[in-house]
Enzyme design. Structure first.
Site, PDB file in Angstrom:
ATOM      1  N   HIS A 145       0.841  -1.269  -0.015  1.00  0.00           N
ATOM      2  CA  HIS A 145      -0.121   0.017  -0.067  1.00  0.00           C
ATOM      3  C   HIS A 145       0.806   1.358  -0.041  1.00  0.00           C
ATOM      4  O   HIS A 145       2.036   1.139   0.502  1.00  0.00           O
ATOM      5  CB  HIS A 145      -1.111   0.040   1.167  1.00  0.00           C
ATOM      6  N   GLU A 187       1.230   3.972   1.891  1.00  0.00           N
ATOM      7  CA  GLU A 187       1.744   4.427   2.937  1.00  0.00           C
ATOM      8  C   GLU A 187       3.095   3.420   3.311  1.00  0.00           C
ATOM      9  O   GLU A 187       4.030   3.976   3.829  1.00  0.00           O
ATOM     10  CB  GLU A 187       0.791   4.059   4.359  1.00  0.00           C
ATOM     11  N   CYS A 238      -5.707   1.888   5.580  1.00  0.00           N
ATOM     12  CA  CYS A 238      -6.442   0.734   5.994  1.00  0.00           C
ATOM     13  C   CYS A 238      -6.123   0.135   7.319  1.00  0.00           C
ATOM     14  O   CYS A 238      -5.407   0.367   8.001  1.00  0.00           O
ATOM     15  CB  CYS A 238      -6.595  -0.319   4.934  1.00  0.00           C
ATOM     16  N   THR A 292     -23.634  -5.535 -32.565  1.00  0.00           N
ATOM     17  CA  THR A 292     -22.229  -5.232 -32.724  1.00  0.00           C
ATOM     18  C   THR A 292     -21.518  -6.420 -33.076  1.00  0.00           C
ATOM     19  O   THR A 292     -20.285  -6.487 -33.883  1.00  0.00           O
ATOM     20  CB  THR A 292     -21.694  -4.180 -31.618  1.00  0.00           C
ATOM     21  N   ASP A 331     -19.364  -6.545 -36.470  1.00  0.00           N
ATOM     22  CA  ASP A 331     -18.031  -6.097 -36.487  1.00  0.00           C
ATOM     23  C   ASP A 331     -17.037  -7.200 -35.947  1.00  0.00           C
ATOM     24  O   ASP A 331     -15.831  -6.910 -36.071  1.00  0.00           O
ATOM     25  CB  ASP A 331     -17.522  -4.819 -35.647  1.00  0.00           C
ATOM     26  N   GLY A 354     -23.854  -1.066 -29.726  1.00  0.00           N
ATOM     27  CA  GLY A 354     -24.130   0.155 -30.405  1.00  0.00           C
ATOM     28  C   GLY A 354     -25.253   1.104 -30.115  1.00  0.00           C
ATOM     29  O   GLY A 354     -25.586   1.106 -28.868  1.00  0.00           O
TER      30      GLY A 354
HETATM   31  C1  AOF Z   1      -4.567   1.903   2.094  1.00  0.00           C
HETATM   32  N1  AOF Z   1      -3.508   2.243   1.255  1.00  0.00           N
HETATM   33  O1  AOF Z   1      -2.470   2.275  -0.644  1.00  0.00           O
HETATM   34  C2  AOF Z   1      -4.681   1.213  -0.685  1.00  0.00           C
HETATM   35  C3  AOF Z   1      -5.529   1.030   0.381  1.00  0.00           C
HETATM   36  O2  AOF Z   1      -6.151  -6.272  -0.514  1.00  0.00           O
HETATM   37  P1  AOF Z   1      -5.576  -5.248  -0.035  1.00  0.00           P
HETATM   38  O3  AOF Z   1      -4.785  -5.542   1.310  1.00  0.00           O
HETATM   39  O4  AOF Z   1      -4.580  -4.722  -1.018  1.00  0.00           O
HETATM   40  O5  AOF Z   1      -6.480  -4.208   0.639  1.00  0.00           O
HETATM   41  C4  AOF Z   1      -7.336  -3.607  -0.433  1.00  0.00           C
HETATM   42  C5  AOF Z   1      -8.239  -2.443   0.236  1.00  0.00           C
HETATM   43  O6  AOF Z   1      -7.395  -1.637   1.142  1.00  0.00           O
HETATM   44  C6  AOF Z   1      -9.034  -1.694  -0.701  1.00  0.00           C
HETATM   45  O7  AOF Z   1     -10.190  -2.299  -1.102  1.00  0.00           O
HETATM   46  C7  AOF Z   1      -9.135  -0.445  -0.082  1.00  0.00           C
HETATM   47  O8  AOF Z   1     -10.220  -0.227   0.961  1.00  0.00           O
HETATM   48  C8  AOF Z   1      -7.824  -0.304   0.733  1.00  0.00           C
HETATM   49  N2  AOF Z   1      -6.819   0.309  -0.193  1.00  0.00           N
HETATM   50  N3  AOF Z   1      -5.702   1.459   1.671  1.00  0.00           N
HETATM   51  O9  AOF Z   1      -4.382   2.279   3.348  1.00  0.00           O
HETATM   52  C9  AOF Z   1      -3.431   1.954   0.005  1.00  0.00           C
HETATM   53  N4  AOF Z   1      -4.615   0.931  -2.015  1.00  0.00           N
HETATM   54 ZN    ZN Z   2      -3.369  -0.158   3.718  1.00  0.00          ZN
END
Ligand code: AOF
Ligand code: ZN
Length: 371
Positions: free
Chosen positions: A62, A64, A90, A212, A216, A307
């Site tokens: 993530h 952070e 999170c 479509t 196509d 379409g």
């Molecule tokens: C954060 N920082 O950069 C992101 C967050 O399956 P995981 O562990 O990757 O968690 C996904 C969930 O975490 C996503 O649905 C959203 O609620 C949160 N995303 N949170 O602190 C991050 N990408």
């Molecule tokens: Zn996180």
């Protein structure tokens, strides 16, 4: 202005600058993090940027955590730092451990958040955990910009339906290439076709009507931008009466999953492994039912490529969130139907921006804010 007021306004401007940088960093994960949101993070102390991070790909760190790892790799202490992060950190164990714990462990003393996380497993819990840990939390800095950047994720968390983007190309008189008596033509510029591929790469599913497909034989795959380690968009065909040709690309190429939306159980014994069918109770399948079905499958963003009849159904049910209309300076001739943009205003959309792409005019329509 008092000295105090002056300092305050400088502080605000700095904060905005750091959050803008976090938004910029988040872009690096575009096409790669779905179904996760785009998130960026900047760690700052005494006005100095210590480290940066972003959510780079699905299953990766993530934002952070990447920023904290960036500081560690430079040998920089994060004690007493402020984290600017576009989404509430999170507080759950998912593919990665909770960011709240990483921030506390790193000694961050203040967290400035763009948008709250509407994911039911987070929603406010991240903020609470930080406050309980003694961290000062501010929320809502550049919230609109942050939410716009992660709009498919926000939309799906709130409504459990995909954000719908309609894509149409017309000639200079608004005529669409839909003369069934002759094959379709490429009339948009290479630049706008390339941009269209990026929109596909940004979608979790692409939908067309069966006419479509018959006319196509499209492949509806992403060609061009690297969509990273995530899955290709699934291809959805609205085909109530099982008219889809069994030898068309969508049924045979195996490039991406194909989902047929039908109104009765038809013989599926000839289907290739990439094809599945969903049976709806109505002959005239309402769009909201298709969106609910896709939402249940975790689809956050849907691109409706045509379409005319399919666009009309989505617009008349008021279920289009954004539209991208590409108008070529060429003249198709013939007497094909005309796409009249007044149908977009009638469906509650406003013209948001216009740009030029090698002679083509590209208009983006949208809701000022998603519902
Ligand atoms: C954060 N920082 O950069 C992101 C967050 O399956 P995981 O562990 O990757 O968690 C996904 C969930 O975490 C996503 O649905 C959203 O609620 C949160 N995303 N949170 O602190 C991050 N990408
Ligand atoms: Zn996180």
């Amino acid at each position: 202005m008092s000295e105090r007021g002056f300092r305050w306004s400088i502080g605000m401007a700095d904060g905005e600058m750091h959050m803008r940088r976090a938004i910029e960093l988040a872009e690096r994960g575009r096409h790669r993090v779905m179904p996760n949101p785009l998130v960026g993070c900047v760690l700052v102390r005494d006005g100095e940027v210590l480290a940066e991070g972003w959510h780079d790909h699905i299953g990766g760190l993530h934002a952070e955590q990447m920023a904290i790892a960036d500081a560690e790799s430079k040998g920089v202490s994060t004690m007493g730092a402020t984290a600017y992060v576009t989404l509430e950190p999170c507080n759950h164990f998912g593919r990665t451990p909770p960011c709240t714990e990483s921030l506390l462990w790193a000694g961050v003393s203040r967290v400035v958040i763009g948008s709250q996380d509407p994911n039911p497993t987070v929603r406010g819990g991240g903020i609470e955990a930080l406050i309980e840990g003694g961290v000062e939390v501010e929320q809502g800095l550049l919230e609109d910009e942050c939410e716009t950047q992660m709009s498919p994720f926000m939309h799906w968390c709130r409504l459990r339906r995909p954000l719908v983007t309609l894509k149409a190309s017309t000639d200079s008189s608004g005529r669409i290439d839909y003369d069934s008596s002759r094959p379709s033509e490429r009339f948009s510029s290479d630049e706008s076709l390339e941009m269209a591929q990026k929109i596909r790469a940004d979608s979790m599913a692409i939908l067309v009507g069966v006419n479509t497909v018959i006319r196509d034989d499209p492949s509806l795959t992403v060609r061009g931008p690297d969509i990273g380690p995530r899955n290709p968009p699934i291809r959805v065909v609205v085909d109530p009466n099982n008219r889809v040709p069994s030898d068309c690309r969508l049924m045979t190429d195996g490039e991406a999953p194909t989902l047929l939306v039908q109104s009765a159980d038809f013989d599926s014994s000839g289907d290739e492994g990439n094809v599945s069918r969903v049976v709806m109770p109505e002959q005239d399948v309402p769009v909201y039912r298709i969106l609910d079905m896709l939402g249940d499958r975790g689809i956050q963003s849907l691109l409706v490529e045509g379409g005319l009849d399919t666009w009309g159904r989505f617009l008349s049910e008021g279920l289009v969130d954004r539209a991208r209309i590409c108008e070529s300076p060429k003249e198709l001739g013939g007497n094909g139907p005309v796409f009249d943009s007044s149908c977009l205003s009638m469906a509650g959309l406003d013209l948001i921006s216009s740009m030029e792409a090698s002679g083509d005019k590209i208009d983006w329509w949208g809701r000022k804010r998603s519902p």
